[in-house]
Design a protein around this motif. Structure first.
Motif, short mmCIF file in Angstrom:
data_model
loop_
_atom_site.label_atom_id
_atom_site.label_comp_id
_atom_site.label_asym_id
_atom_site.label_seq_id
_atom_site.Cartn_x
_atom_site.Cartn_y
_atom_site.Cartn_z
N LYS A 297 0.85 -1.17 0.11
CA LYS A 297 -0.08 0.02 0.01
C LYS A 297 0.87 1.21 -0.04
O LYS A 297 2.16 1.30 0.35
CB LYS A 297 -0.79 0.07 1.08
N ARG A 298 0.25 2.22 -0.37
CA ARG A 298 0.99 3.54 -0.39
C ARG A 298 0.51 4.72 1.05
O ARG A 298 -0.69 4.20 1.27
CB ARG A 298 0.47 4.57 -1.53
N TYR A 299 1.57 5.04 1.53
CA TYR A 299 1.42 5.81 2.80
C TYR A 299 1.80 7.17 2.69
O TYR A 299 2.49 7.58 1.58
CB TYR A 299 2.34 4.87 4.05
N SER A 300 1.34 7.98 3.58
CA SER A 300 1.34 9.50 3.62
C SER A 300 2.89 9.68 3.70
O SER A 300 3.93 8.95 4.11
CB SER A 300 0.58 10.05 4.49
N CYS A 301 3.23 11.08 3.59
CA CYS A 301 4.58 11.32 4.01
C CYS A 301 4.66 11.62 5.51
O CYS A 301 3.83 11.21 6.24
CB CYS A 301 4.44 13.14 3.48
N SER A 302 5.78 11.84 5.99
CA SER A 302 5.98 11.99 7.49
C SER A 302 6.49 13.56 7.89
O SER A 302 6.22 14.44 6.84
CB SER A 302 7.20 11.02 7.77
N THR A 303 6.87 13.88 8.85
CA THR A 303 6.96 15.11 9.31
C THR A 303 8.36 15.23 10.24
O THR A 303 8.42 14.37 10.80
CB THR A 303 6.09 15.75 10.12
N PHE A 304 9.07 16.08 9.91
CA PHE A 304 10.26 16.54 10.84
C PHE A 304 9.76 17.74 11.88
O PHE A 304 9.22 18.60 11.42
CB PHE A 304 11.47 17.12 9.87
N MET A 305 9.55 17.62 13.04
CA MET A 305 8.89 18.40 13.94
C MET A 305 10.14 19.04 14.90
O MET A 305 10.99 18.48 15.31
CB MET A 305 8.21 17.67 14.94
N LEU A 306 9.99 20.48 15.13
CA LEU A 306 10.74 21.13 16.25
C LEU A 306 9.61 21.79 17.02
O LEU A 306 8.76 22.47 16.66
CB LEU A 306 11.40 22.22 15.60
N TYR A 307 9.81 21.58 18.42
CA TYR A 307 8.93 22.28 19.44
C TYR A 307 9.88 23.04 20.24
O TYR A 307 10.79 22.71 20.84
CB TYR A 307 8.24 21.35 20.39
#
Length: 520
Positions: A305-315
């Motif tokens: 299956k195809r999956y979404s992108c991910s994210t690089f997060m800064l808090y």
């Protein structure tokens, strides 16, 4: 007759289902692996600074209002909501390093004026975009509020009527080209496809309704953050008799044949008449259900299956204030190239787009006096291509800080008091997200409706799904709608009376007449 139900995961879908089932008189236990409720919508506390871990846009409150009212509560009395205007600022970075800025507004007159100033030849298209998408949402809202389990579901007259709005051959960008010639303006009404982890050049045209929802019904900020809504849901669920057990990872779903009869944790077996899975779908199938028990959603099928992108997060908790709107989006100078880099996933994007939430501007409860919270999200590829984020982490942080400086945030490093980073690797390892794909299965047409995992999970008996990995899909209002679908199906199967939906007081929409007047 009261049935016993175990819900795996205290995310938005799990807690919504718990409230609905408890209000129907069922005996509900929610088992959560983490130390607090919320899942990807939980709260992150760094000293005296508070952040949303995941979603920061709260859209279309009507569904959660109806859900609360059906359970006997008034959402507006439980949660303080701020309607944001402007909705957000978009900064289009040119190749010479300069910016074109566009603020988009909830107020129809201000929105029309902003579009006319930014791209005069496209001003007339705004009126038609709003009218067409108002009709599209009206047609599809009933479709997205019902279960899909088989192809014959498409033969329903209501669905056949809605399908004429679908235009399956068109992407969001191509659909918007009917209204706006300026590619920057098309981005302004299509970057919302990132809520689904998809590119507007691939995302189905149905999802032009995302930007329409923002302009018609507003972008909202719950005081305390979106996580505050989840905390209220947990408190009310417990008041209704729901048991919530934290820091109790579920080791497996217990079956008799193909029928779920409970779950196993370190504390033992929790017997149940039904199990609701609110964990990341693909990850849960790999870890909680033997492959041999699954037919349609085997490990091999999940891998294909195809999956979404991910994210690089800064808090970031910082001293002082920041001169940015509550929501600001920097769109990369070569946006199409940026999206191709994300989809390829073999390396992090070289010139990333960046989203920054400067929520302290509107909500002083999130940081100490004289300080601010910055939430920074960068879309990146998921882990399918094996990027080594342990190696990339520091380099990419430095690159993102350069982008923040270009956005006008000066002297940032010196002012940081607390900092936390989440890469796709942490999404996968610490948050149990399959391949670090933070938006679940991609929302392509062949992975929607009956082609998405069903709310009444088709591979197993007495197993039900809620959350972004099942129908109708990702995004808080859609997940809440999915919980209502799941609760109705469980009532049918388990023999209890489903809650009759009670209409909440609707938000005042931006009427067609008001917008037409603004566009003239």
């Amino acid at each position: 007759m009261s049935r016993s139900v175990v819900i795996i995961g205290a995310g938005p879908g799990g807690l919504a289902a718990a409230m609905l089932l408890a209000a129907s008189g069922q005996n509900v236990t929610v088992i959560e692996r983490g130390a607090r409720v919320g899942g990807r919508c939980s709260r992150l506390e760094l000293g005296d600074y508070r952040f949303d871990a995941g979603p920061t846009f709260f859209l279309y409150p009507r569904i959660i209002e109806e859900l609360f009212e059906s359970c006997g509560f008034d959402f507006r009395k439980e949660v303080e909501m701020l309607r944001l205007d402007p909705l957000y600022r978009l900064s289009f970075m040119r190749e010479d390093g300069a910016f074109d800025h566009l603020r988009l507004w909830s107020d129809p007159q201000q929105l029309a004026a902003a579009v006319a100033e930014f791209s005069p030849h496209d001003a007339a298209g705004l009126q038609q975009f709003m009218l067409d998408n108002r009709a599209k949402l009206a047609a599809f809202e009933p479709v997205l509020s019902r279960p899909f389990s088989r192809m014959t579901d498409f033969l329903d007259p209501q669905i056949l009527k809605a399908l004429r709005h679908l235009r399956p051959w068109a992407s969001v960008d191509r659909e918007l080209a009917r209204y706006f010639q300026d590619p920057r303006l098309r981005l302004a009404f299509s970057f919302q496809s990132k809520y689904l982890g998809m590119s507007p050049f691939r995302c189905p045209s149905l999802f032009t309704i995302l930007s329409f929802l923002e302009h018609e019904h507003g972008v909202w900020h719950p005081v305390g953050g979106c996580n505050a809504v989840i905390d209220v849901m947990a408190r009310l669920a417990q008041r209704m008799g729901v048991r919530i057990e934290l820091q109790q990872p579920v080791e497996e779903i217990v079956f008799e044949g193909r029928k779920a009869v409970g779950v196993l944790t370190a504390a033992g077996v929790h017997r149940a008449d039904a199990v609701v899975v609110n964990a990341d779908f693909a990850q849960a199938m790999h870890t909680l259900v033997p492959d041999a028990l699954r037919t349609r959603w085997t490990d091999a099928k999940l891998a294909s299956k195809r999956y979404s992108c991910s994210t690089f997060m800064l808090y970031l908790g910082i001293e002082g204030s920041v001169d940015l709107d509550h929501h600001t989006v920097l769109l990369a100078e070569k946006y199409a190239d940026n999206l191709r880099e994300i989809e390829c996933g073999s390396a992090p994007p070289a010139t990333p787009s960046v989203y920054v939430q400067n929520a302290s501007r509107s909500d002083p409860t999130l940081a100490p006096p004289g300080h601010s919270t910055l939430y920074v999200l960068v879309p990146v590829g998921n882990l399918e291509r094996g990027i080594d984020w342990a190696r990339e982490r520091a380099r990419y942080r430095a690159l993102v800080f350069k982008r923040l400086e270009a956005m006008g945030i000066q002297d940032l490093e010196r002012r940081i008091r607390v900092e936390h980073i989440i890469t796709p690797q942490e999404w996968a390892s610490d948050h149990a997200v399959f391949r670090g794909a933070t938006f679940n299965l991609a929302h392509s047409l062949d992975q929607m409706l009956c082609w998405r995992p069903n709310n009444r999970f088709e591979d197993l008996e007495r197993v039900y799904l809620v959350g972004g990995g099942t129908h109708p899909g990702s995004g808080l209002p859609v997940i809440f709608e999915g919980a209502r679908i799941t609760a109705r199906l469980m009532a049918e199967d388990l023999g209890f009376k489903a809650l009759a939906p009670r209409q909440a007081t609707a938000l005042t929409p931006r009427t067609g007449a008001a917008l037409i007047g603004a566009c003239e």
